[in-house]
Write an enzyme that holds these catalytic residues in place. Sequence first.
Site, short mmCIF file in Angstrom:
data_model
loop_
_atom_site.label_atom_id
_atom_site.label_comp_id
_atom_site.label_asym_id
_atom_site.label_seq_id
_atom_site.Cartn_x
_atom_site.Cartn_y
_atom_site.Cartn_z
N LYS A 97 0.98 -1.09 0.03
CA LYS A 97 0.06 0.07 -0.03
C LYS A 97 0.57 1.40 0.09
O LYS A 97 0.50 2.33 -0.51
CB LYS A 97 -0.93 0.04 1.27
C1 LIG Z 1 -1.17 -7.77 2.46
C2 LIG Z 1 -2.12 -7.66 1.38
N1 LIG Z 1 -2.17 -8.46 0.29
C3 LIG Z 1 -3.12 -8.39 -0.52
C4 LIG Z 1 -4.32 -7.45 -0.28
C5 LIG Z 1 -5.37 -7.57 -1.52
O1 LIG Z 1 -5.26 -6.41 -2.21
P1 LIG Z 1 -6.65 -5.90 -2.89
O2 LIG Z 1 -7.55 -5.50 -1.98
O3 LIG Z 1 -6.03 -4.63 -3.85
O4 LIG Z 1 -6.90 -6.79 -3.82
C6 LIG Z 1 -4.21 -6.66 0.67
C7 LIG Z 1 -5.18 -5.49 0.99
O5 LIG Z 1 -5.90 -5.20 0.36
C8 LIG Z 1 -3.27 -6.67 1.68
O6 LIG Z 1 -3.03 -5.90 2.58
N1 LIG Z 2 -6.55 -5.23 2.60
C1 LIG Z 2 -6.95 -3.78 2.92
C2 LIG Z 2 -8.32 -3.48 2.93
C3 LIG Z 2 -8.63 -2.13 2.28
O1 LIG Z 2 -8.25 -2.38 0.89
P1 LIG Z 2 -7.83 -1.19 -0.07
O2 LIG Z 2 -6.85 -1.65 -0.93
O3 LIG Z 2 -9.26 -0.91 -0.72
O4 LIG Z 2 -7.79 0.06 0.77
C4 LIG Z 2 -6.28 -3.29 4.15
O5 LIG Z 2 -5.11 -3.72 4.49
O6 LIG Z 2 -6.69 -2.23 4.68
#
Ligand SMILES: Cc1ncc(COP(=O)(O)O)c(C=O)c1O
Ligand SMILES: N[C@@H](CCOP(=O)(O)O)C(=O)O
Length: 547
Positions: free
Chosen positions: A130
């Site tokens: 992120k």
């Molecule tokens: C460590 C981790 N892997 C995978 C994901 C999944 O990614 P996305 O929500 O973009 O599909 C998340 C959260 O969103 C995450 O925090």
């Molecule tokens: N896995 C995420 C959930 C929120 O997802 P987002 O990518 O839409 O912000 C988290 O870690 O908070």
Amino acid sequence: MSNGDIPNGASPHATHTPSQRYLSTRGDDSDLSFEDVVLKGLASDGGLYIPEEIPVASDWQSWKDLPFVDLAYNVLSLYISPAEIPAPDLKDIIRRSYSTFRAQDVTPLVHLQGNIHLLELFHGPTFAFKDVALQFLGNLFEYFLVRRNEGKTGRDRYHLTVVGATSGDTGSAAIYGLRGKKDVSVFMLHPKGRVSPIQEAQMTTVLDANVHNLAITGNFDNCQDIVKALFADRDINSTLKLGAVNSINWARILAQTVYYFYSYFSLARQSESFKVGDKVRFVVPSGNFGDVLAGYFAKRMGLPIDKLVIATNENDILDRFWKTGRYEKKATHGPAAEGGLECDGVKAHEDGVKETLSPAMDILVSSNFERLLWFLAYKFAAGTKMDDEWIKRQAGQEVSSWLKDLKTKGGFGPVYKDVLKEAREDFESERVTDQETLDAIKRLYKEADYILDPHTAVGIEAASRSVKRAGPGMPHIALSTAHPAKFAGAVTLALKDEPSFQFDEKVLPREFVGLDQKERRVKDVANDWKAVRELVKKEIEEELSLP
Ligand SMILES: Cc1ncc(COP(=O)(O)O)c(C=O)c1O
Ligand SMILES: N[C@@H](CCOP(=O)(O)O)C(=O)O
């Protein structure tokens, strides 16, 4: 259109290409600037913003040897008009955003085993993928707010109130991206007791006055629903000027598109048998569908991606869609079986989320899937050979009707055969159980001396299956979405019987040492969007009254 839209007051169309104007997936909002969609986050019709056109990067092959920040500029500038952010400013925002990363090449690619390569996305400040988008988004907010607030004082200043939902990683990355920034406050909702101890400590030990942590008695989807209910409340949305940091914010998806290109070129630089132009598969641990959607944009821009492999845990709404064409919440356990939860003003949904060893993906409904649905509906409607305006309107109507069924009936589908066929052209999907996740962590430790976090392990298990289908000649890039130290419980569970494994010595980064001892600030709140709304109002008032 907002005041800050075009700094020189010129006509937007003179200086913007269609990929630099935005519309809502539900059809009521269109012709918006990048600044508007970044600051608004969610469209007023409840839809998500997408570019009116996906640009084709005709010269992408010439980007091969560019450093990450230069490549990022080439990708991002296709979606952001220089009339909104002049090139030197955009370059500066990008440079500052990635100067906080511990790895020189920001998102390094490492060879794992056989034809599987790991794209390490966890070298930013909070050790999760992120950071790649949220360091950038924090600086973007700052850039737009400085410009809007020039010459303004006190309550005349544009103050952005970010509200976000997190299962752990978005929260910490957003807080680190926004802490201490002027004219922006961040309210981060996490499900109480359902984030890992390190994630909780990362979020709640940030004591800057503009950071507010709320622990909600519920699950991640409850938090996500509360955020959407706040956006839908016209009063609070306009008085507090709500902003989004979740992947509903278009800038999140856009920034993530860059590392698909970058890792592709890293592979071409590192592997003798792989040449620019060859096909590759990406495997993406998925929850809210934001990360893998960024790969879809990269593919549509011209990157030769054979398939994007979606890897889900046992919360498998996406996997079920690709297998059946139905997109449905499914109650597997909990109160849903007895009729579900009711929450004042917010449509109740079933607490069918299963708690797994990859908690960041414990999501019932994947918010970004709506963006893909729009492109699928567009393609389907394009078969009618009507004009583009009609096709876009039709796509918006189709998405609105699917989303209405999701809200009122708990799901929709099966979608038309051609829509599913189209989805399968670009994507495949895999569902990975907790046991398979643990086995993958163990196997990679023994065979490659590499410690995976449980989310990445879900991806690696999915990659191993995909390699069998695609054959040994097809390189796979699996996205490593978090550092294993963030999920000590799962990693230790998998490796506790390995004599050489020592968590503190092998995994724990020095940045995490002592974090659990620091002072914390967090408020417990009921799963009730109105209670959250009142708390946000009160805390903002207090914050803005600070000297
Ligand atoms: C460590 C981790 N892997 C995978 C994901 C999944 O990614 P996305 O929500 O973009 O599909 C998340 C959260 O969103 C995450 O925090
Ligand atoms: N896995 C995420 C959930 C929120 O997802 P987002 O990518 O839409 O912000 C988290 O870690 O908070």
